[in-house]
Motif scaffolding. Structure first.
Motif, PDB file in Angstrom:
ATOM      1  N   ASP A 130      14.053  -0.067   2.671  1.00 24.83           N
ATOM      2  CA  ASP A 130      14.002   1.115   1.814  1.00 24.83           C
ATOM      3  C   ASP A 130      14.343   0.692   0.393  1.00 24.83           C
ATOM      4  OD1 ASP A 130      13.476   2.830   3.911  1.00 24.83           O
ATOM      5  OD2 ASP A 130      15.589   3.260   4.282  1.00 24.83           O
ATOM      6  N   ILE A 131      13.696   1.337  -0.567  1.00 23.11           N
ATOM      7  CA  ILE A 131      13.983   1.107  -1.980  1.00 23.11           C
ATOM      8  C   ILE A 131      14.261   2.452  -2.616  1.00 23.11           C
ATOM      9  CG2 ILE A 131      13.045   0.337  -4.191  1.00 23.11           C
ATOM     10  CD1 ILE A 131      11.300  -1.642  -2.672  1.00 23.11           C
ATOM     11  N   LEU A 132      15.343   2.533  -3.371  1.00 20.00           N
ATOM     12  CA  LEU A 132      15.700   3.747  -4.086  1.00 20.00           C
ATOM     13  C   LEU A 132      15.660   3.430  -5.576  1.00 20.00           C
ATOM     14  CD1 LEU A 132      16.874   6.637  -4.244  1.00 20.00           C
ATOM     15  CD2 LEU A 132      19.140   5.589  -4.116  1.00 20.00           C
ATOM     16  N   ILE A 133      14.907   4.207  -6.321  1.00 18.02           N
ATOM     17  CA  ILE A 133      14.815   4.012  -7.767  1.00 18.02           C
ATOM     18  C   ILE A 133      15.428   5.227  -8.437  1.00 18.02           C
ATOM     19  CG2 ILE A 133      13.281   3.653  -9.731  1.00 18.02           C
ATOM     20  CD1 ILE A 133      11.274   2.432  -7.744  1.00 18.02           C
ATOM     21  N   ARG A 134      16.476   4.985  -9.195  1.00 19.42           N
ATOM     22  CA  ARG A 134      17.181   6.081  -9.858  1.00 19.42           C
ATOM     23  C   ARG A 134      16.737   6.198 -11.309  1.00 19.42           C
ATOM     24  NH1 ARG A 134      21.552   3.754  -6.696  1.00 19.42           N
ATOM     25  NH2 ARG A 134      22.263   5.313  -5.203  1.00 19.42           N
ATOM     26  N   LYS A 135      17.010   7.362 -11.871  1.00 25.42           N
ATOM     27  CA  LYS A 135      16.819   7.649 -13.293  1.00 25.42           C
ATOM     28  C   LYS A 135      15.370   7.477 -13.753  1.00 25.42           C
ATOM     29  CE  LYS A 135      21.570   6.528 -14.318  1.00 25.42           C
ATOM     30  NZ  LYS A 135      22.520   5.753 -15.085  1.00 25.42           N
ATOM     31  N   VAL A 136      14.440   7.986 -12.954  1.00 28.23           N
ATOM     32  CA  VAL A 136      13.036   8.030 -13.354  1.00 28.23           C
ATOM     33  C   VAL A 136      12.847   9.296 -14.170  1.00 28.23           C
ATOM     34  CG1 VAL A 136      10.655   8.197 -12.544  1.00 28.23           C
ATOM     35  CG2 VAL A 136      12.297   6.757 -11.321  1.00 28.23           C
ATOM     36  N   ASP A 137      12.232   9.169 -15.317  1.00 28.84           N
ATOM     37  CA  ASP A 137      11.983  10.301 -16.198  1.00 28.84           C
ATOM     38  C   ASP A 137      11.191  11.380 -15.444  1.00 28.84           C
ATOM     39  OD1 ASP A 137      11.915  11.333 -19.080  1.00 28.84           O
ATOM     40  OD2 ASP A 137       9.791  11.365 -18.499  1.00 28.84           O
ATOM     41  N   ASP A 138      11.537  12.635 -15.654  1.00 27.54           N
ATOM     42  CA  ASP A 138      10.861  13.743 -14.968  1.00 27.54           C
ATOM     43  C   ASP A 138       9.365  13.763 -15.247  1.00 27.54           C
ATOM     44  OD1 ASP A 138      13.200  14.649 -13.788  1.00 27.54           O
ATOM     45  OD2 ASP A 138      13.644  16.063 -15.412  1.00 27.54           O
ATOM     46  N   THR A 139       8.986  13.480 -16.479  1.00 26.50           N
ATOM     47  CA  THR A 139       7.563  13.458 -16.834  1.00 26.50           C
ATOM     48  C   THR A 139       6.845  12.346 -16.082  1.00 26.50           C
ATOM     49  OG1 THR A 139       8.077  14.328 -19.022  1.00 26.50           O
ATOM     50  CG2 THR A 139       5.926  13.275 -18.745  1.00 26.50           C
ATOM     51  N   THR A 140       7.474  11.187 -16.002  1.00 30.62           N
ATOM     52  CA  THR A 140       6.886  10.063 -15.275  1.00 30.62           C
ATOM     53  C   THR A 140       6.702  10.413 -13.805  1.00 30.62           C
ATOM     54  OG1 THR A 140       7.903   8.490 -16.793  1.00 30.62           O
ATOM     55  CG2 THR A 140       7.198   7.629 -14.657  1.00 30.62           C
ATOM     56  N   LYS A 141       7.707  11.020 -13.214  1.00 29.66           N
ATOM     57  CA  LYS A 141       7.611  11.400 -11.806  1.00 29.66           C
ATOM     58  C   LYS A 141       6.467  12.393 -11.595  1.00 29.66           C
ATOM     59  CE  LYS A 141       9.958  13.545  -7.956  1.00 29.66           C
ATOM     60  NZ  LYS A 141      11.040  14.402  -7.516  1.00 29.66           N
ATOM     61  N   GLU A 142       6.343  13.359 -12.480  1.00 25.51           N
ATOM     62  CA  GLU A 142       5.279  14.356 -12.347  1.00 25.51           C
ATOM     63  C   GLU A 142       3.902  13.707 -12.503  1.00 25.51           C
ATOM     64  OE1 GLU A 142       3.390  18.007 -11.687  1.00 25.51           O
ATOM     65  OE2 GLU A 142       5.341  17.193 -11.133  1.00 25.51           O
ATOM     66  N   LEU A 143       3.763  12.796 -13.443  1.00 19.71           N
ATOM     67  CA  LEU A 143       2.489  12.091 -13.624  1.00 19.71           C
ATOM     68  C   LEU A 143       2.140  11.265 -12.384  1.00 19.71           C
ATOM     69  CD1 LEU A 143       2.852  10.974 -17.341  1.00 19.71           C
ATOM     70  CD2 LEU A 143       1.266  12.692 -16.432  1.00 19.71           C
ATOM     71  N   LEU A 144       3.131  10.623 -11.792  1.00 19.85           N
ATOM     72  CA  LEU A 144       2.906   9.855 -10.567  1.00 19.85           C
ATOM     73  C   LEU A 144       2.531  10.774  -9.402  1.00 19.85           C
ATOM     74  CD1 LEU A 144       5.809   7.266 -10.854  1.00 19.85           C
ATOM     75  CD2 LEU A 144       3.351   6.773 -10.982  1.00 19.85           C
ATOM     76  N   ARG A 145       3.167  11.935  -9.334  1.00 19.25           N
ATOM     77  CA  ARG A 145       2.846  12.895  -8.286  1.00 19.25           C
ATOM     78  C   ARG A 145       1.398  13.374  -8.417  1.00 19.25           C
ATOM     79  NH1 ARG A 145       2.051  17.859  -7.278  1.00 19.25           N
ATOM     80  NH2 ARG A 145       2.387  18.591  -9.393  1.00 19.25           N
ATOM     81  N   LEU A 146       0.984  13.659  -9.656  1.00 12.67           N
ATOM     82  CA  LEU A 146      -0.391  14.104  -9.892  1.00 12.67           C
ATOM     83  C   LEU A 146      -1.392  12.996  -9.568  1.00 12.67           C
ATOM     84  CD1 LEU A 146       0.152  16.102 -13.199  1.00 12.67           C
ATOM     85  CD2 LEU A 146      -0.360  17.046 -10.925  1.00 12.67           C
ATOM     86  N   ARG A 147      -1.032  11.768  -9.902  1.00 12.98           N
ATOM     87  CA  ARG A 147      -1.886  10.617  -9.579  1.00 12.98           C
ATOM     88  C   ARG A 147      -2.079  10.522  -8.067  1.00 12.98           C
ATOM     89  NH1 ARG A 147      -0.326   4.934  -8.508  1.00 12.98           N
ATOM     90  NH2 ARG A 147      -2.061   3.613  -9.073  1.00 12.98           N
ATOM     91  N   ALA A 148      -0.996  10.643  -7.330  1.00 15.20           N
ATOM     92  CA  ALA A 148      -1.063  10.584  -5.868  1.00 15.20           C
ATOM     93  C   ALA A 148      -1.913  11.732  -5.323  1.00 15.20           C
ATOM     94  CB  ALA A 148       0.342  10.622  -5.281  1.00 15.20           C
ATOM     95  N   GLN A 149      -1.743  12.911  -5.895  1.00 16.59           N
ATOM     96  CA  GLN A 149      -2.505  14.085  -5.455  1.00 16.59           C
ATOM     97  C   GLN A 149      -4.000  13.859  -5.672  1.00 16.59           C
ATOM     98  OE1 GLN A 149      -1.673  17.662  -7.684  1.00 16.59           O
ATOM     99  NE2 GLN A 149      -2.032  18.930  -5.874  1.00 16.59           N
ATOM    100  N   ARG A 150      -4.379  13.280  -6.811  1.00 14.41           N
ATOM    101  CA  ARG A 150      -5.797  12.993  -7.084  1.00 14.41           C
ATOM    102  C   ARG A 150      -6.364  12.015  -6.061  1.00 14.41           C
ATOM    103  NH1 ARG A 150      -3.899  12.746 -12.390  1.00 14.41           N
ATOM    104  NH2 ARG A 150      -3.887  10.476 -12.331  1.00 14.41           N
ATOM    105  N   ARG A 151      -5.527  11.134  -5.564  1.00 16.53           N
ATOM    106  CA  ARG A 151      -5.955  10.145  -4.579  1.00 16.53           C
ATOM    107  C   ARG A 151      -5.860  10.669  -3.154  1.00 16.53           C
ATOM    108  NH1 ARG A 151      -3.939   4.356  -6.339  1.00 16.53           N
ATOM    109  NH2 ARG A 151      -4.765   4.315  -8.436  1.00 16.53           N
ATOM    110  N   GLY A 152      -5.385  11.905  -3.001  1.00 18.85           N
ATOM    111  CA  GLY A 152      -5.278  12.507  -1.682  1.00 18.85           C
ATOM    112  C   GLY A 152      -4.157  11.914  -0.842  1.00 18.85           C
ATOM    113  N   LYS A 153      -3.080  11.482  -1.511  1.00 18.31           N
ATOM    114  CA  LYS A 153      -1.962  10.851  -0.812  1.00 18.31           C
ATOM    115  C   LYS A 153      -0.662  11.507  -1.232  1.00 18.31           C
ATOM    116  CE  LYS A 153      -4.290   6.434  -0.810  1.00 18.31           C
ATOM    117  NZ  LYS A 153      -4.241   5.058  -1.185  1.00 18.31           N
TER     118      LYS A 153
END
Length: 85
Positions: free
Chosen positions: A3-26
């Motif tokens: 397991d890997i835990l990454i702390r202190k990721v910017d909220d905007t970065t997390k949202e952009l990554l979430r949207l990227r994953a959503q576009r890829r259907g994952k």
């Protein structure tokens, strides 16, 4: 598996990554896992650093393996010159 835990990721970065994953259907987790695996493999000095050739060959020869996925991974891998030592 680790397991890997990454702390202190910017909220905007997390949202952009979430949207990227959503576009890829994952899911975000699945998309990040795949991305990290690709990055790690790109940095490996040789394919055997990631997985010995014999083990890879046995793994893709098993019934039920989707060879289209295997071929896509091979085609998307960076081309590296062969060492001439």
């Amino acid at each position: 598996m680790a397991d890997i835990l990454i702390r202190k990721v910017d909220d905007t970065t997390k949202e952009l990554l979430r949207l990227r994953a959503q576009r890829r259907g994952k899911s975000l987790e699945a998309d990040l896992r795949e991305t990290l695996e690709k990055l790690a493999r790109e940095e490996a000095e040789s394919p055997d650093d990631v997985e010995p050739f014999g083990s890879w060959l046995v793994a893709i020869s098993r019934p039920g393996v989707d060879l289209d996925d295997v071929l896509e991974e091979l085609r998307s891998a960076p081309i590296r010159p062969a060492p001439l030592e």
